[in-house]
Motif scaffolding. Sequence first.
Motif, PDB file in Angstrom:
ATOM      1  N   PRO A  75       0.820  -1.223   0.000  1.00 37.62           N
ATOM      2  CA  PRO A  75       0.000   0.000   0.000  1.00 37.62           C
ATOM      3  C   PRO A  75       0.853   1.272   0.000  1.00 37.62           C
ATOM      4  CG  PRO A  75      -0.922  -1.589   1.515  1.00 37.62           C
ATOM      5  CD  PRO A  75       0.411  -2.138   1.066  1.00 37.62           C
ATOM      6  N   TRP A  76       1.981   1.232   0.702  1.00 39.53           N
ATOM      7  CA  TRP A  76       2.896   2.379   0.718  1.00 39.53           C
ATOM      8  C   TRP A  76       3.459   2.613  -0.682  1.00 39.53           C
ATOM      9  CZ3 TRP A  76       8.467   2.685   0.545  1.00 39.53           C
ATOM     10  CH2 TRP A  76       8.997   3.909   0.963  1.00 39.53           C
ATOM     11  N   LEU A  77       3.862   1.542  -1.346  1.00 38.36           N
ATOM     12  CA  LEU A  77       4.388   1.629  -2.710  1.00 38.36           C
ATOM     13  C   LEU A  77       3.328   2.177  -3.672  1.00 38.36           C
ATOM     14  CD1 LEU A  77       6.533   0.925  -4.914  1.00 38.36           C
ATOM     15  CD2 LEU A  77       5.527  -1.366  -4.954  1.00 38.36           C
ATOM     16  N   TRP A  78       2.092   1.648  -3.580  1.00 34.53           N
ATOM     17  CA  TRP A  78       1.017   2.112  -4.488  1.00 34.53           C
ATOM     18  C   TRP A  78       0.691   3.577  -4.243  1.00 34.53           C
ATOM     19  CZ3 TRP A  78       2.212  -1.306  -7.411  1.00 34.53           C
ATOM     20  CH2 TRP A  78       2.104  -2.663  -7.181  1.00 34.53           C
ATOM     21  N   ALA A  79       0.784   4.010  -3.000  1.00 33.58           N
ATOM     22  CA  ALA A  79       0.521   5.424  -2.706  1.00 33.58           C
ATOM     23  C   ALA A  79       1.542   6.313  -3.417  1.00 33.58           C
ATOM     24  CB  ALA A  79       0.560   5.664  -1.194  1.00 33.58           C
ATOM     25  N   ILE A  80       2.797   5.909  -3.372  1.00 39.90           N
ATOM     26  CA  ILE A  80       3.843   6.693  -4.041  1.00 39.90           C
ATOM     27  C   ILE A  80       3.620   6.687  -5.550  1.00 39.90           C
ATOM     28  CG2 ILE A  80       6.327   6.814  -4.536  1.00 39.90           C
ATOM     29  CD1 ILE A  80       6.751   5.751  -1.636  1.00 39.90           C
ATOM     30  N   ALA A  81       3.319   5.518  -6.112  1.00 35.48           N
ATOM     31  CA  ALA A  81       3.078   5.427  -7.559  1.00 35.48           C
ATOM     32  C   ALA A  81       1.861   6.273  -7.951  1.00 35.48           C
ATOM     33  CB  ALA A  81       2.875   3.967  -7.966  1.00 35.48           C
ATOM     34  N   ALA A 148      -9.476  -1.425   2.919  1.00 29.04           N
ATOM     35  CA  ALA A 148      -8.675  -0.869   4.013  1.00 29.04           C
ATOM     36  C   ALA A 148      -7.256  -0.544   3.542  1.00 29.04           C
ATOM     37  CB  ALA A 148      -8.627  -1.849   5.184  1.00 29.04           C
ATOM     38  N   GLU A 149      -6.664  -1.412   2.724  1.00 28.57           N
ATOM     39  CA  GLU A 149      -5.315  -1.157   2.213  1.00 28.57           C
ATOM     40  C   GLU A 149      -5.305   0.045   1.262  1.00 28.57           C
ATOM     41  OE1 GLU A 149      -3.229  -5.516   2.144  1.00 28.57           O
ATOM     42  OE2 GLU A 149      -4.884  -5.174   0.753  1.00 28.57           O
ATOM     43  N   ILE A 150      -6.360   0.192   0.478  1.00 30.96           N
ATOM     44  CA  ILE A 150      -6.460   1.342  -0.423  1.00 30.96           C
ATOM     45  C   ILE A 150      -6.606   2.624   0.389  1.00 30.96           C
ATOM     46  CG2 ILE A 150      -7.821   2.443  -2.244  1.00 30.96           C
ATOM     47  CD1 ILE A 150      -8.583  -0.459  -3.134  1.00 30.96           C
ATOM     48  N   ALA A 151      -7.437   2.575   1.431  1.00 32.35           N
ATOM     49  CA  ALA A 151      -7.616   3.750   2.298  1.00 32.35           C
ATOM     50  C   ALA A 151      -6.273   4.163   2.884  1.00 32.35           C
ATOM     51  CB  ALA A 151      -8.623   3.437   3.408  1.00 32.35           C
ATOM     52  N   GLU A 152      -5.482   3.186   3.309  1.00 38.32           N
ATOM     53  CA  GLU A 152      -4.159   3.479   3.864  1.00 38.32           C
ATOM     54  C   GLU A 152      -3.237   4.050   2.789  1.00 38.32           C
ATOM     55  OE1 GLU A 152      -0.365   0.975   5.535  1.00 38.32           O
ATOM     56  OE2 GLU A 152      -2.358   0.160   5.936  1.00 38.32           O
ATOM     57  N   ALA A 153      -3.237   3.431   1.615  1.00 33.48           N
ATOM     58  CA  ALA A 153      -2.342   3.862   0.537  1.00 33.48           C
ATOM     59  C   ALA A 153      -2.679   5.266   0.053  1.00 33.48           C
ATOM     60  CB  ALA A 153      -2.409   2.880  -0.628  1.00 33.48           C
ATOM     61  N   MET A 154      -3.971   5.574  -0.016  1.00 33.90           N
ATOM     62  CA  MET A 154      -4.383   6.878  -0.538  1.00 33.90           C
ATOM     63  C   MET A 154      -4.597   7.906   0.574  1.00 33.90           C
ATOM     64  SD  MET A 154      -6.918   5.720  -3.664  1.00 33.90           S
ATOM     65  CE  MET A 154      -7.008   7.373  -4.378  1.00 33.90           C
ATOM     66  N   ASP A 155      -4.486   7.464   1.815  1.00 35.94           N
ATOM     67  CA  ASP A 155      -4.660   8.326   2.978  1.00 35.94           C
ATOM     68  C   ASP A 155      -6.025   9.015   2.962  1.00 35.94           C
ATOM     69  OD1 ASP A 155      -3.902   9.409   5.407  1.00 35.94           O
ATOM     70  OD2 ASP A 155      -3.004  11.194   4.493  1.00 35.94           O
ATOM     71  N   ILE A 156      -7.066   8.176   2.798  1.00 36.59           N
ATOM     72  CA  ILE A 156      -8.445   8.665   2.790  1.00 36.59           C
ATOM     73  C   ILE A 156      -9.297   7.706   3.628  1.00 36.59           C
ATOM     74  CG2 ILE A 156      -8.328   9.860   0.568  1.00 36.59           C
ATOM     75  CD1 ILE A 156      -9.589   7.395  -0.728  1.00 36.59           C
ATOM     76  N   PRO A 157     -10.486   8.139   4.065  1.00 35.68           N
ATOM     77  CA  PRO A 157     -11.350   7.265   4.861  1.00 35.68           C
ATOM     78  C   PRO A 157     -11.826   6.045   4.071  1.00 35.68           C
ATOM     79  CG  PRO A 157     -12.047   9.559   5.047  1.00 35.68           C
ATOM     80  CD  PRO A 157     -11.020   9.508   3.958  1.00 35.68           C
TER      81      PRO A 157
END
Length: 192
Positions: A75-81, A148-157
């Motif tokens: 999720p951290w990697l996808w957020a950066i991408a 939940a992983e997407i919410a974490e990666a995108m930093d949204i609810p």
Amino acid sequence: MSQRGHYDLRPLVRRCLRGDQRAMLDLVERFRGQVFGLCYRMLGQRQDAEDAAQETFVRVLKNLHRWDSARDFEPWLWAIAGNRCRTALAARRRRPTPESAVELIADDAPDQRPAQHLAEEVELALAELRDDYKQAFLLFHQHELSYAEIAEAMDIPLGTVKTWVHRARRELIDHLRQRGAIPEDRHALPRV
């Protein structure tokens, strides 16, 4: 193993943090195809996707010390991408668009396979989605991340993720129906 059953990346990351060049290459190789795929689907142009993928790995390697090893790495990697892609899309919108010198010609060749046509229509529909809807949709459907992983990666609810994925699906289906790529649903209730 992480909670999703993937290989535990912590030892590899520790080697990267110690400056192990081989470990850095292994980390990049492990995710190169997936990162490029996400970038290509978000940006729609090969060169832009290659640039965004490269920028993603530069940022990942530069900021590995900031990754919380108590959390999954992906999720951290996808957020950066996703952030690199949104930055590229914003820069693209700021650039003046040159007039197209090539006229688009409809391809009505009889040998075109329906699956290929549908895939092209899906790509066109994806290009029309809002960037945040597209990223949430691709992370869910292409990369199989949980809400939940997407919410974490995108930093949204979490609720926002569910809404965006649902709206992306709805807009894709509407686009595909409008273009005749999929049949109209005669039994569907009218949309309000």
